[in-house]
Design a protein around this motif. Structure first.
Motif, PDB file in Angstrom:
ATOM      1  N   GLY A 280      86.236  60.943  70.036  1.00  0.00           N
ATOM      2  CA  GLY A 280      87.039  62.013  69.687  1.00  0.00           C
ATOM      3  C   GLY A 280      88.643  61.706  70.044  1.00  0.00           C
ATOM      4  O   GLY A 280      89.374  62.867  70.383  1.00  0.00           O
TER       5      GLY A 280
ATOM      6  N   LYS B 202      92.766  61.203  69.765  1.00  0.00           N
ATOM      7  CA  LYS B 202      93.727  62.034  68.906  1.00  0.00           C
ATOM      8  C   LYS B 202      94.821  60.988  68.414  1.00  0.00           C
ATOM      9  O   LYS B 202      95.658  61.312  67.971  1.00  0.00           O
ATOM     10  CB  LYS B 202      94.297  62.990  69.941  1.00  0.00           C
ATOM     11  CG  LYS B 202      93.222  64.073  70.182  1.00  0.00           C
ATOM     12  CD  LYS B 202      93.856  65.164  71.126  1.00  0.00           C
ATOM     13  CE  LYS B 202      92.745  66.247  71.322  1.00  0.00           C
ATOM     14  NZ  LYS B 202      91.381  65.650  72.076  1.00  0.00           N
TER      15      LYS B 202
ATOM     16  N   SER C 132      82.663  63.735  66.327  1.00  0.00           N
ATOM     17  CA  SER C 132      83.106  65.011  65.774  1.00  0.00           C
ATOM     18  C   SER C 132      84.194  65.282  66.641  1.00  0.00           C
ATOM     19  O   SER C 132      85.145  66.071  66.311  1.00  0.00           O
ATOM     20  CB  SER C 132      82.332  65.810  65.420  1.00  0.00           C
ATOM     21  OG  SER C 132      81.538  66.174  66.339  1.00  0.00           O
ATOM     22  N   ARG C 133      84.298  65.010  68.182  1.00  0.00           N
ATOM     23  CA  ARG C 133      85.053  65.564  68.859  1.00  0.00           C
ATOM     24  C   ARG C 133      84.979  64.796  70.231  1.00  0.00           C
ATOM     25  O   ARG C 133      84.015  63.834  70.273  1.00  0.00           O
ATOM     26  CB  ARG C 133      84.750  66.921  69.511  1.00  0.00           C
ATOM     27  CG  ARG C 133      83.518  67.379  69.901  1.00  0.00           C
ATOM     28  CD  ARG C 133      83.411  68.766  70.583  1.00  0.00           C
ATOM     29  NE  ARG C 133      82.256  69.360  70.700  1.00  0.00           N
ATOM     30  CZ  ARG C 133      81.707  69.059  72.300  1.00  0.00           C
ATOM     31  NH1 ARG C 133      82.357  68.320  73.011  1.00  0.00           N
ATOM     32  NH2 ARG C 133      80.309  69.600  72.519  1.00  0.00           N
ATOM     33  N   ASN C 134      85.651  65.114  71.357  1.00  0.00           N
ATOM     34  CA  ASN C 134      85.592  64.432  72.654  1.00  0.00           C
ATOM     35  C   ASN C 134      84.246  64.751  73.437  1.00  0.00           C
ATOM     36  O   ASN C 134      84.121  65.999  73.653  1.00  0.00           O
ATOM     37  CB  ASN C 134      86.722  64.557  73.496  1.00  0.00           C
ATOM     38  CG  ASN C 134      86.665  63.773  74.724  1.00  0.00           C
ATOM     39  OD1 ASN C 134      86.455  64.562  75.713  1.00  0.00           O
ATOM     40  ND2 ASN C 134      86.690  62.676  74.730  1.00  0.00           N
TER      41      ASN C 134
END
Ligand code: UDP
Ligand code: MG
Length: 315
Positions: free
Chosen positions: A43, A45, A68-70
């Motif tokens: 995830g 950024k 899909s995210r951290n």
């Protein structure tokens, strides 16, 4: 030909990845093994995912999984283990703090057949704040005393393992994962290599003191039940103490006819005991929170993009 899998958890590592890729590929090409590099984008950024897409388009040895995210490094490592197809598997930081130049030596030791894994530890903590090193040392002493997880001070997640060991790790399907403990708990014959601490090549560390502290508490709760018995010990010793105090007070009343003095001391004792009770409740709360998360059976990670076709994207 035998195959080596390297799992690289990456969180905002756009600068480190190309350097890591060049250096590790150089080492791997010189060996007589097939290999794969599994990059797990946790995830990020920054441009990590774009960098990985490019690398995988250029080099078939590169596999990438993008969350899909951290989800944290523990989940990234788990996803790597699920995807790994090698006979020997290892985790490496993207920042080159785990030197690829150690790989040939590690392989040589494993090939002799006497050991199932070669683990690494830093024998110095140079470049690290003094207080942090002190707390780290105390943490290792404590956790080794009160748990079955045999954890070595300065141990890195960088260890080359046979695939049997990876299977054992995957069999531990707990939600709250603490790899340093898991590696120690599953056993196997491990050879320890020491090396001098290396500073990261680029980017920044994802750890601060508070995060490390929480990580240490998590480790203890995941691998030891000792804190739970603290309440019983406090309870027993306090009961004993109050019994003795009672006898003293009765004796004093009978012998000296002392009137009761001092409400201040009484209040202090009440506050003290109240504090202890809340502290013990808090410890229990920590364990209950873990049970709660385990009971939900949530997935460890969700993969939203990958260049590999045959993997479970939710696990
Ligand atoms: N990492 C990750 N997810 C996170 C935090 C870190 O995948 O939430 C990765 C990070 O990109 C690096 C490795 O885990 O490859 C170790 O992190 P870092 O270098 O910050 O830790 P340190 O070496 O300072 O202990
Ligand atoms: Mg690092």
């Amino acid at each position: 030909m035998k195959k080596i899998t390297i799992i690289i958890p990456c969180y905002n590592e756009q600068e480190s990845i190309p350097i890591f890729y060049t250096e590790s590929t150089q080492v791997l090409k010189a060996l007589n093994y097939d290999y794969e590099l599994i990059f797990v984008n946790d995830g990020s950024k920054d441009q990590t995912l774009i960098t990985l897409r490019q690398l995988s388009a250029e080099d078939p040895h590169v596999v990438y999984l993008s969350f899909s995210r951290n989800f944290g490094k523990e989940s990234a490592m788990l996803a790597g283990f699920h995807t790994a197809t090698g006979d020997f598997v290892t985790i490496m930081d993207a920042d080159l703090q785990d030197p690829p130049s150690l790989l040939p030596e590690m392989l040589k030791i494993l090939e002799k057949g006497e050991y199932d894994s070669v683990a690494t530890r830093r024998f110095s903590r140079e470049g690290e704040p003094v207080i942090r090193s002190w707390f780290a040392r105390k943490f290792y002493q404590l956790i080794n005393k009160i748990s079955e997880a045999d954890i070595v001070d300065g141990a890195r997640d960088f260890r080359l393992m046979k695939k049997e060991m990876v299977q054992a790790i995957l069999a531990m399907n707990e939600y709250n994962r603490f790899s340093k403990g898991i590696f120690g708990w599953i056993g196997f014959r491990t050879y320890w290599l020491s090396y001098k601490n290396v500073e990261r090549v680029a980017g920044e560390t994802k750890w601060n003191f508070w995060k490390l502290f929480k990580y240490a508490v998590d480790g203890i709760i995941n691998f030891s039940q000792t804190p739970l018995s603290i309440a019983s010990w406090f309870g027993i010793s306090m009961t004993f103490f109050s019994f003795v105090a009672l006898l003293v007070i009765i004796a004093r009343r009978l012998v000296f006819g002392d009137p009761v003095v001092g409400w201040a001391s009484t209040v202090c004792i009440m506050i003290f005991i109240g504090g202890l009770q809340l502290f013990c409740l808090g410890i229990m709360g920590q364990y209950i929170a873990k049970i709660y998360m385990e009971a939900k059976h949530r997935p460890h990670y969700i993969i939203s993009e990958t260049n590999k076709s045959d993997i479970d994207v939710i696990h």
